[in-house]
Design an enzyme around this catalytic site. Structure first.
Site, PDB file in Angstrom:
ATOM      1  N   ASN A 148      -4.569   3.610   5.634  1.00 28.44           N
ATOM      2  CA  ASN A 148      -4.676   3.481   4.179  1.00 28.44           C
ATOM      3  C   ASN A 148      -5.778   2.531   3.726  1.00 28.44           C
ATOM      4  OD1 ASN A 148      -2.436   1.965   5.531  1.00 28.44           O
ATOM      5  ND2 ASN A 148      -2.528   0.772   3.656  1.00 28.44           N
ATOM      6  N   GLY A 196       4.547  11.931  -2.603  1.00 36.64           N
ATOM      7  CA  GLY A 196       3.966  12.764  -3.656  1.00 36.64           C
ATOM      8  C   GLY A 196       2.840  12.116  -4.440  1.00 36.64           C
ATOM      9  N   THR A 233      21.652  11.002  -6.617  1.00 37.83           N
ATOM     10  CA  THR A 233      21.312  12.195  -7.406  1.00 37.83           C
ATOM     11  C   THR A 233      19.830  12.517  -7.249  1.00 37.83           C
ATOM     12  OG1 THR A 233      23.043  11.624  -8.953  1.00 37.83           O
ATOM     13  CG2 THR A 233      21.385  13.196  -9.734  1.00 37.83           C
ATOM     14  N   CYS A 319      -0.260  -2.326  -1.879  1.00 34.03           N
ATOM     15  CA  CYS A 319       1.003  -3.018  -1.597  1.00 34.03           C
ATOM     16  C   CYS A 319       0.785  -4.348  -0.900  1.00 34.03           C
ATOM     17  CB  CYS A 319       1.946  -2.151  -0.775  1.00 34.03           C
ATOM     18  SG  CYS A 319       1.278  -0.622  -0.246  1.00 34.03           S
TER      19      CYS A 319
HETATM   20  N1  PLP Z   1       2.225   4.659   4.521  1.00 31.04           N
HETATM   21  C1  PLP Z   1       0.936   4.596   4.149  1.00 31.04           C
HETATM   22  C2  PLP Z   1      -0.128   4.865   5.163  1.00 31.04           C
HETATM   23  C3  PLP Z   1       0.590   4.282   2.832  1.00 31.04           C
HETATM   24  O1  PLP Z   1      -0.692   4.216   2.465  1.00 31.04           O
HETATM   25  C4  PLP Z   1       1.628   4.034   1.896  1.00 31.04           C
HETATM   26  C5  PLP Z   1       1.308   3.658   0.511  1.00 31.04           C
HETATM   27  O2  PLP Z   1       0.210   3.375   0.148  1.00 31.04           O
HETATM   28  C6  PLP Z   1       2.953   4.140   2.340  1.00 31.04           C
HETATM   29  C7  PLP Z   1       3.216   4.444   3.651  1.00 31.04           C
HETATM   30  C8  PLP Z   1       4.082   3.914   1.380  1.00 31.04           C
HETATM   31  O3  PLP Z   1       4.171   4.992   0.482  1.00 31.04           O
HETATM   32  P1  PLP Z   1       4.905   4.804  -0.921  1.00 31.04           P
HETATM   33  O4  PLP Z   1       3.966   4.078  -1.822  1.00 31.04           O
HETATM   34  O5  PLP Z   1       5.179   6.200  -1.381  1.00 31.04           O
HETATM   35  O6  PLP Z   1       6.138   4.044  -0.645  1.00 31.04           O
END
Ligand code: PLP
Length: 377
Positions: A148, A196, A233, A319
């Site tokens: 990412n 998504g 749900t 994140c």
């Molecule tokens: N895994 C990777 C490689 C990601 O880039 C991300 C989010 O950027 C995730 C997992 C987590 O996905 P989510 O944001 O849908 O929780």
């Protein structure tokens, strides 16, 4: 406004938002209720499940809807590893997403043996490193398809073959959140996750594909939705949105990939003119991510300077952008301390254009020398 932070999230397609509105305002019924409109909502969800299963080449009862990629990853890793009561062996990567990284740290604290593989200078896991740490009784291997932060693409099929050759019983989880549907699910994996909101569906919906031979306990227990695997749900509007986004994406797949690659190449061509610039992830990375480090620049300063021009980019993953302690992923691939603090992630979608890339390159060319001058003072 130019939005180059599509690995953080993407703008939903208009038809996705339109369909979701219908499922929020008109077809708002709980899919588990017994009257006809509810049954119709349930059927619509099942159709999306069948569509996803077809795209992944798996059975429909191997597809579970979750709330996000994080939930899919954590359900998978805890589901497999907790069965070992702290005695299992987990192999993962230093460059994995926080949902895998933090969970594997938790498991290590509970007594599990965890091996975290570094990467080569392009950010890819080296097959020989996996071969070295695998044991005949390894419980699980968790590795991502596309990184990412850098866009590095792992050869999951080869990695999976190595893992299964040494430990035929081990469960292989591939995190496909940054990969799918730009890339197909690699063959041979037992568990696969995607989300998504990375491909123009809304936030609030993810998928966990679990092959039938993997007996996963439910993380969320309760009303027994998702075949008992994930109570709660169902988020029908988001699931419907995911189905529509996926269909459009796959119908236009090659055009979208070419468009993103063109945007990436154009931007990199412009950025290369700046002295003291380094591209992370190598030339073979995914078409939608360009990670670039600028010497003697603080990434946040550049990010906010671009923001003033209404250009939105990221520093690493959204994140982890509030976490301290240096960038774990850049460290894993050996990016030098001179470059790492000045790392910007530009990430693209099918909605971006070559002209936007030219404009952003121009702005970065203008801003970097100014920031450097300011930094030296
Ligand atoms: N895994 C990777 C490689 C990601 O880039 C991300 C989010 O950027 C995730 C997992 C987590 O996905 P989510 O944001 O849908 O929780």
């Amino acid at each position: 406004m130019i939005y180059f932070d599509n690995s953080a999230t993407t703008q939903p397609f208009t038809e996705v938002a339109d369909a979701m509105r219908t499922f929020m305002i008109e077809d708002f019924y709980n899919p588990s209720s017994l009257y006809a409109p509810s049954v119709a909502v349930k059927r619509s969800i099942q159709r999306v499940r069948e569509q996803v299963a077809k795209d992944l080449h798996v059975q429909k009862d191997e597809v579970y809807f979750t709330s996000c990629g994080t939930e899919s990853n954590v359900t998978a890793i805890l589901g497999v590893m907790q069965r070992t009561h702290g005695k299992g062996h987990l192999v993962t990567g230093l460059a994995e997403h926080a949902s895998i990284w933090e969970t594997s740290n938790r498991l290590a604290q509970q007594g599990c043996a965890v091996d975290s593989l570094a990467t080569d200078t392009n950010g890819c896991v080296r097959p020989e490193d996996l071969e070295r740490v695998m044991r005949p009784n390894t419980t699980m291997v968790c590795l991502m398809q596309v990184n990412n932060e850098t866009g590095a693409v792992n050869d999951i099929e080869t990695l999976c073959q190595i893992a299964k050759r040494i430990a035929p019983q081990c469960v292989f989880l591939c995190d496909g959140v940054q990969a799918f549907p730009k890339y197909a699910m690699p063959s041979g994996v037992d568990l696969y996750s995607f989300s998504g909101h990375k491909f123009h569906a809304p936030r609030g919906v993810g998928v966990l594909m679990a092959r039938k031979h993997v007996k996963l306990p439910a993380l969320l227990t309760g009303g027994g939705q998702e075949d008992g695997m994930r109570s709660g749900t169902e988020n029908a509007p988001a699931i419907i949105g995911l189905g529509i986004a996926l269909q459009r994406y796959l119908q236009n797949h090659d055009v979208y990939i070419r468009r993103m690659q063109e945007v990436k190449d154009t931007l990199w061509e412009g950025l290369q003119e700046i002295p003291g610039v380094h591209r992370n992830g190598g030339a073979d990375g995914a078409p939608h991510i360009l990670s670039v480090s600028f010497a003697n620049v603080q990434a946040e300063t550049l990010l906010h300077a671009l923001e003033e021009q209404q250009i939105y980019v990221g520093t690493g993953s959204a994140c982890s952008s509030h976490k301290r302690g240096g960038n774990r992923i850049l460290k894993a691939m050996g990016v030098s301390p001179q470059f790492a603090p000045g790392t910007i992630r530009f990430s693209f979608s099918c909605m971006n254009t070559k002209e936007e890339a030219e404009q952003v390159a121009h702005e970065v060319q203008r801003l970097v020398p100014r920031i450097r001058r300011f930094t030296k003072r």
